[in-house]
Design a protein around this motif. Structure first.
Motif, PDB file in Angstrom:
ATOM      1  N   ASP A 265      68.703  65.901 104.687  1.00 48.80           N
ATOM      2  CA  ASP A 265      67.508  66.148 103.651  1.00 48.80           C
ATOM      3  C   ASP A 265      67.181  65.163 102.794  1.00 48.80           C
ATOM      4  O   ASP A 265      65.685  64.769 102.730  1.00 48.80           O
ATOM      5  N   SER A 266      68.036  64.256 102.451  1.00 50.41           N
ATOM      6  CA  SER A 266      67.907  63.187 101.688  1.00 50.41           C
ATOM      7  C   SER A 266      67.271  62.032 102.266  1.00 50.41           C
ATOM      8  O   SER A 266      66.264  61.380 101.870  1.00 50.41           O
ATOM      9  N   ILE A 267      67.751  61.802 103.342  1.00 47.11           N
ATOM     10  CA  ILE A 267      67.258  60.809 104.419  1.00 47.11           C
ATOM     11  C   ILE A 267      65.713  60.946 104.624  1.00 47.11           C
ATOM     12  O   ILE A 267      64.890  60.195 104.601  1.00 47.11           O
ATOM     13  N   GLN A 268      65.427  62.372 104.921  1.00 49.89           N
ATOM     14  CA  GLN A 268      63.918  62.621 105.152  1.00 49.89           C
ATOM     15  C   GLN A 268      63.051  62.676 104.048  1.00 49.89           C
ATOM     16  O   GLN A 268      61.995  62.114 104.253  1.00 49.89           O
ATOM     17  N   ARG A 269      63.741  62.884 102.872  1.00 51.98           N
ATOM     18  CA  ARG A 269      62.691  62.784 101.856  1.00 51.98           C
ATOM     19  C   ARG A 269      62.538  61.186 101.409  1.00 51.98           C
ATOM     20  O   ARG A 269      61.519  60.840 100.848  1.00 51.98           O
ATOM     21  N   GLY A 270      63.486  60.400 101.740  1.00 53.52           N
ATOM     22  CA  GLY A 270      63.292  59.011 101.469  1.00 53.52           C
ATOM     23  C   GLY A 270      62.235  58.326 102.499  1.00 53.52           C
ATOM     24  O   GLY A 270      61.474  57.606 102.102  1.00 53.52           O
ATOM     25  N   VAL A 271      62.492  58.806 103.611  1.00 46.43           N
ATOM     26  CA  VAL A 271      61.466  58.512 104.643  1.00 46.43           C
ATOM     27  C   VAL A 271      59.728  58.781 104.419  1.00 46.43           C
ATOM     28  O   VAL A 271      58.847  58.042 104.430  1.00 46.43           O
ATOM     29  N   ASN A 272      59.771  60.201 103.896  1.00 53.45           N
ATOM     30  CA  ASN A 272      58.580  60.555 103.628  1.00 53.45           C
ATOM     31  C   ASN A 272      58.103  59.886 102.230  1.00 53.45           C
ATOM     32  O   ASN A 272      56.868  59.793 102.117  1.00 53.45           O
ATOM     33  N   ALA A 273      58.711  59.385 101.320  1.00 55.82           N
ATOM     34  CA  ALA A 273      58.269  58.960 100.058  1.00 55.82           C
ATOM     35  C   ALA A 273      58.165  57.265 100.392  1.00 55.82           C
ATOM     36  O   ALA A 273      57.644  56.607  99.566  1.00 55.82           O
ATOM     37  N   ARG A 274      58.438  57.036 101.731  1.00 51.24           N
ATOM     38  CA  ARG A 274      57.942  55.381 101.940  1.00 51.24           C
ATOM     39  C   ARG A 274      58.776  54.483 101.117  1.00 51.24           C
ATOM     40  O   ARG A 274      58.098  53.592 100.603  1.00 51.24           O
ATOM     41  N   LEU A 275      60.142  54.571 101.269  1.00 50.38           N
ATOM     42  CA  LEU A 275      60.709  53.916 100.032  1.00 50.38           C
ATOM     43  C   LEU A 275      61.056  52.339 100.831  1.00 50.38           C
ATOM     44  O   LEU A 275      60.889  52.376 102.054  1.00 50.38           O
ATOM     45  N   PRO A 276      61.389  51.414 100.165  1.00 49.05           N
ATOM     46  CA  PRO A 276      61.450  50.029 100.790  1.00 49.05           C
ATOM     47  C   PRO A 276      62.659  50.269 101.655  1.00 49.05           C
ATOM     48  O   PRO A 276      63.737  51.196 101.706  1.00 49.05           O
TER      49      PRO A 276
END
Length: 308
Positions: A265-276
């Motif tokens: 879930d955290s990985i998906q959130r990071g991808v959705n947030a377009r993190l560096p």
């Protein structure tokens, strides 16, 4: 290996907008003037500052100059996440596989060293566990992502896992293969359950999970101290190989399994947030922590069962 604070801090920072890898906070890159230009497409003249030119576009912010060809701008294909330097799922998968490759290489070293010299194997077991735990906490609370530290963690964990696995497999032949197979099955099952919504990860469940992990970590550290100091003669510590010990191991396996769902879930959130893109290293490290934790807990559970 009873704790994975990597994603605990990550999700807290993400929700509060504090994520940074040494650069300005995401969504606030550049100076105020650059942010205004990016937002409105205008660059006014400022004394002492040359006008910034963009390839393929006429000078901006000067009267009498032709306006950009908006039709061409809107017709151009959008930049992909990779082209814009943002983290993608492929980045996380690639780096995770790379870290597991490093871990497996050094696990083989720990395994064969332990078989040749039991004393050296125990040193790798103990040293790898302690150093890996320290490095893991440094990575978790360090504000700047350090790739060398993440690689060093994979090396230490590899030595620890290899030496421990060799010891368990000598005492309980075939147990390592069982634990590896069970780890793969649990990983696949948790991913499918999370992907199809059968296993939910909410803010409330994250908080409860975090408290339970902290409690289990303290218990595990005390348990290890009691065994190594000789206060408890049973190698498994509290509960031994009896019903209580098996219940404790099942509880630990459950925690480590849910940790995987939190990681997904955290990985998906990071991808959705377009993190560096650099955050993919942190995601891969967090996933490595959970998988190793799950494997060790399954190894202990099977050893307890066989010891009865």
């Amino acid at each position: 290996m009873a704790s994975n604070p990597v994603f605990n801090r990550f999700n807290e920072d993400l929700s509060k907008g504090r994520l940074t890898d040494g650069q300005p906070q995401y969504g606030q890159f550049g100076t105020p003037e650059q942010q205004q230009q990016a937002r409105y497409g205008y660059q006014g003249e400022q004394p002492g500052y040359p006008q910034q030119q963009y390839p393929g576009y006429p000078p901006q912010g000067q009267f009498g100059q032709p306006a950009p060809d908006l039709e061409k701008m809107y017709g151009a294909p959008a930049a992909t996440a990779t082209q814009s330097g943002r983290m993608t799922l492929d980045d996380v998968v690639t780096k995770t596989l790379g870290l597991f490759g490093v871990l497996l290489v050094f696990a083989a070293v720990g395994w064969f060293v332990g078989k040749e010299n039991q004393g050296a194997g125990m040193a790798l077991w103990l040293g790898g566990m302690i150093v890996g735990l320290v490095i893991g906490f440094v990575i978790s609370f360090k504000r700047v992502i350090s790739v060398p530290l993440i690689l060093a963690y994979a090396v230490c964990e590899g030595l620890f896992v290899g030496a421990a696995s060799g010891f368990f497999n000598t005492v309980y032949p075939g147990i390592v293969a069982e634990a590896v197979l069970a780890t793969f099955c649990v990983f696949a099952g948790m991913f499918v359950g999370w992907k199809f919504g059968l296993i939910r990860v909410t803010e409330r469940s994250r908080k409860i999970f975090g408290l339970m992990v902290v409690g289990y970590l303290l218990f595990a550290l005390v348990n290890v101290a009691l065994v190594w100091t000789g206060v408890m003669s049973n190698p498994f510590g509290v509960g031994g190989s009896g019903p209580l010990g098996i219940i404790i191991s099942v509880f630990a396996v459950g925690l480590a399994s849910y940790s995987l769902a939190v990681d997904f879930d955290s990985i998906q959130r990071g991808v959705n947030a377009r993190l560096p893109e650099k955050y993919s290293w942190l995601m891969a490290h967090g996933l490595l922590v959970s998988v190793v934790w799950l494997y060790i807990e399954l190894l202990r559970l099977f050893a307890r069962i066989q010891s009865r």
